[in-house]
Design an enzyme around this catalytic site. Sequence first.
Site, PDB file in Angstrom:
ATOM      1  N   GLU A 180      12.203  44.391 -39.270  1.00  0.00           N
ATOM      2  CA  GLU A 180      12.285  45.800 -39.647  1.00  0.00           C
ATOM      3  C   GLU A 180      12.774  46.660 -38.484  1.00  0.00           C
ATOM      4  O   GLU A 180      11.973  47.131 -37.672  1.00  0.00           O
ATOM      5  CB  GLU A 180      10.920  46.331 -40.114  1.00  0.00           C
ATOM      6  CG  GLU A 180      10.574  45.969 -41.547  1.00  0.00           C
ATOM      7  CD  GLU A 180       9.305  46.664 -42.026  1.00  0.00           C
ATOM      8  OE1 GLU A 180       9.083  46.665 -43.239  1.00  0.00           O
ATOM      9  OE2 GLU A 180       8.547  47.186 -41.179  1.00  0.00           O
ATOM     10  N   GLU A 193      10.155  41.438 -47.969  1.00  0.00           N
ATOM     11  CA  GLU A 193       8.809  42.004 -47.853  1.00  0.00           C
ATOM     12  C   GLU A 193       8.677  43.181 -48.809  1.00  0.00           C
ATOM     13  O   GLU A 193       9.535  44.058 -48.848  1.00  0.00           O
ATOM     14  CB  GLU A 193       8.549  42.466 -46.413  1.00  0.00           C
ATOM     15  CG  GLU A 193       7.181  43.104 -46.192  1.00  0.00           C
ATOM     16  CD  GLU A 193       6.976  43.523 -44.734  1.00  0.00           C
ATOM     17  OE1 GLU A 193       7.399  42.756 -43.832  1.00  0.00           O
ATOM     18  OE2 GLU A 193       6.409  44.608 -44.502  1.00  0.00           O
TER      19      GLU A 193
END
Length: 325
Positions: free
Chosen positions: A163, A251
């Site tokens: 991320e 995710e």
Amino acid sequence: MKCVFLLLGLTLACFIDISTSSDAALETVSKHGKLSVNGVDLVDENGDKVQLKGMSLFWDVWMPQYYNKESVVAIHDACHSNVVRIAATATTDLDGGYIQTPDAILEHVYAVADAAIEADIYAIIDWHDHAADTHLNYSIDFFDTVSKKYAGVPNILYETFNEPTQEDWSTVLKPYHEAVIKAIRANEPDGIIILGTPTWSQEVDKAANDPITGQTNIMYTLHFYAGTHKQWLRDTASGALQKGIPIFVTEYGTVNADATAPVDEAESRKWWDWLDENNISYANWAISDKDEGASVLKPNTTADQVCQESSLTESGKLVVAQNSK
């Protein structure tokens, strides 16, 4: 197959129900083989569309108790999954990671990846980092090491940057990914590589406007949490798909972006409908017994109890049911 008899007026009719289950646990590596990307779709070795549905493990330095064969078997069997995501910690302020203790992290990665191979499911090896662009040499070392070990193994996919936060796509993230792709391709010429996108892997549109070229079998990461990210993010992702960018949701959560309750079932179902309609694969965050809304497991759940009915949280029950559809 089953024969169903219906009384239609005065006629007794018999037909065969040839529908097949979409339970992800049945869509294994031995069935689909080595994966590739065709347009925006993930496809199997026969060129047929395939969808991976499964679970992401939590940061390995904080949940090592699930980095073992027992958990992986349960993720396949009880969580109804055909993919497990390995969150290999790059570094943390207090508890380290690959940068500090590479051998310990590799031990976790290998334990899960080897168990996934034995369990006949796919595994995503994820460099779990929020500042990977500042750790490029470590990222390259990590992916060189794991891609050498698993070169040619159809079960293994690679995720180069979990991320990113506020890094610019074109000037920072794209060059980072290109460097890591080069390291992987030296050992694994055609495995699936998934690339993190800006703003916690939400801005797939930035990648769609300036995609990496000259590569095959690469995809772009989209993350969402149903309580926070709603139709506006699906619209953004739809625009990226229309521009030809293949997406993989490595995710997602059924709760808020900070992992807190409540579970947003209605919005989660909207996301699942959109993902299924677009043949996008997804992994739920997370196999964790941390006392927070995003956890699949209740506190003190052991590895061999993963996804047993009595061990599941509200979110866990919803996710496991979705994987089995």
